[in-house]
Enzyme design. Structure first.
Site: not given
Ligand code: UD1
Length: 377
Positions: A207
């Protein structure tokens, strides 16, 4: 009585905070724990499932910030967290790990003059293109108490000029959750549902933006998976970020052709523990999984160029293999060809399942120290 506001935001936070809140609840007379969820992760499979599996109480405060750019997400957490701190006036705010919620909440506290403790302080990948590295560096600069999982982290903090008296080596609190949930995880039927046999499959997670947001890197990893999947099934619980990129990069057909690469939805804590603990090999770009495989002596290949957790390589089962196709396949085949029951690797010091009580002691001590200083002043 210490009033402690414990912050969670994203998936890797839940298993770090659960043992802390539980330990505080057991010491009712001394601690009054509050749980705050920023809502950075919000899907059932990314958040609720973990609350259930880890026995976390429903959050006392839910900020519901959701997804967004780094700036938008960090700012949204800050704006909605500030009034909570002002009204609750906790003695300590505890933040964990390195996600955007960690930094956002630490920054709010330091500006309000509220004590903040950082659990998992001092880890450094020395790669500033990683958003987490920025979060780690800044959170550690702001925190009043830095609770480290390994001694390399103490050394990093000292080298950055953080005073020794703010640092406490307490061990790895994720391992508290791991050890306490091992028995319950045996009740999971995930392996039966996926029809995989013990030690006869690999588990994959992916991821990191540097792997999945970059088409070339993702493609090189898929090339390697094509070859590894010829040897054994690979179970791949897919993070929502990764799911979106697979579509965007038109990788769906390519993946569907690989019958042995099996994509599943993100798994809860217990199902995932059951899955990777029975794997012959784990391939990952996660930080926490490097630690969990080390604690259980499961071979782990890290699909990154660096790690902020070098102890998992020095003492544990982890190997950095990057994203070069040949390097990944070579390391995977070596691991698959080596005898199954290799000598149990060493588990790093203080990854013993008792980190949460040490964190509580450090909070009590830190409070006494700062009150002592106030009296002297
Ligand atoms: C975040 C953390 C990362 C961690 C990871 C674990 C930061 C900078 N990054 O990254 O360190 O390793 O979480 O998972 O804080 N989304 C969903 N559902 C959710 C959450 C996210 O669909 O419940 C999708 C959304 O489209 C979002 C994307 O995933 O834009 C990324 O989510 P985000 O929280 O921005 O970063 P992660 O890649 O999850």
């Amino acid at each position: 009585m210490l009033k402690v506001l414990n912050v969670v935001g994203a998936r890797p936070n839940f298993m770090k905070v659960a043992p802390i809140v539980e330990a505080m609840k057991r010491r009712e007379g001394e601690f009054m724990p509050l749980l705050l969820h920023t809502g950075q992760h919000y899907d059932e499979g990314m958040s609720d499932a973990f609350f259930r599996d880890l026995g976390l109480p429903a959050p006392d405060v839910y900020l519901g910030v959701g997804s967004g750019s780094h700036a938008a997400q960090t700012a949204a957490v800050m704006q909605s967290f500030e009034p909570v701190v002002l009204s609750e006036r906790p003695d300590w705010v505890v933040v964990v790990g390195d996600v955007n919620s960690t930094l956002a909440c630490a920054l709010v506290c330091s500006k309000l003059g509220v004590r903040v403790a950082h659990v998992e302080a001092g880890l450094r990948s020395r790669d500033r293109t990683m958003p987490e590295e920025i979060n780690r560096l800044l959170t550690d600069q702001l925190a009043d108490l830095l609770l480290t999982p390994s001694e390399d982290a103490d050394a990093n903090l000292l080298a950055e000029g953080i005073p020794r008296e703010r640092i406490r080596f307490v061990g790895n609190v994720m391992i508290d959750s791991l050890f306490s949930q091992l028995e319950r995880a045996k009740l999971s039927t995930v392996r039966e549902e996926l029809q995989v046999e013990d030690k006869d499959y690999a588990t994959l997670t992916l991821h990191r933006p540097s792997n999945v947001d970059e088409r070339d890197a993702f493609s090189r990893i898929l090339d390697a998976l094509e070859q590894i999947a010829e040897r054994l099934p690979i179970i791949f619980p897919v993070h929502p970020r990764t799911r979106a990129r697979i579509k965007e990069f038109n990788f769906t057909e390519r993946i569907e052709r690989l019958k042995n690469l099996r994509l599943v939805d993100p798994l809860g804590y217990l199902d995932f523990l059951r899955l990777y603990s029975g794997a012959r090999l784990v391939l990952t770009d996660s930080g926490g999984i490097q630690e969990e495989t080390t604690a259980l002596s499961i071979p782990c290949l890290t699909l990154r160029e660096n790690t902020e957790r070098p102890i998992t390589i020095e003492l544990g089962t982890n190997q950095i293999v990057g994203t070069n196709t040949a390097k990944i396949t070579e390391a995977a085949f070596n691991a698959l060809d080596s005898p199954r029951e290799t000598k149990k690797k060493r588990v790093p010091p203080l990854w013993d399942g008792h980190t949460a009580p040490r964190i509580l002691e450090a909070l009590l001590e830190g409070m006494r120290d700062s009150e002592g200083m106030r009296d002297e002043g």
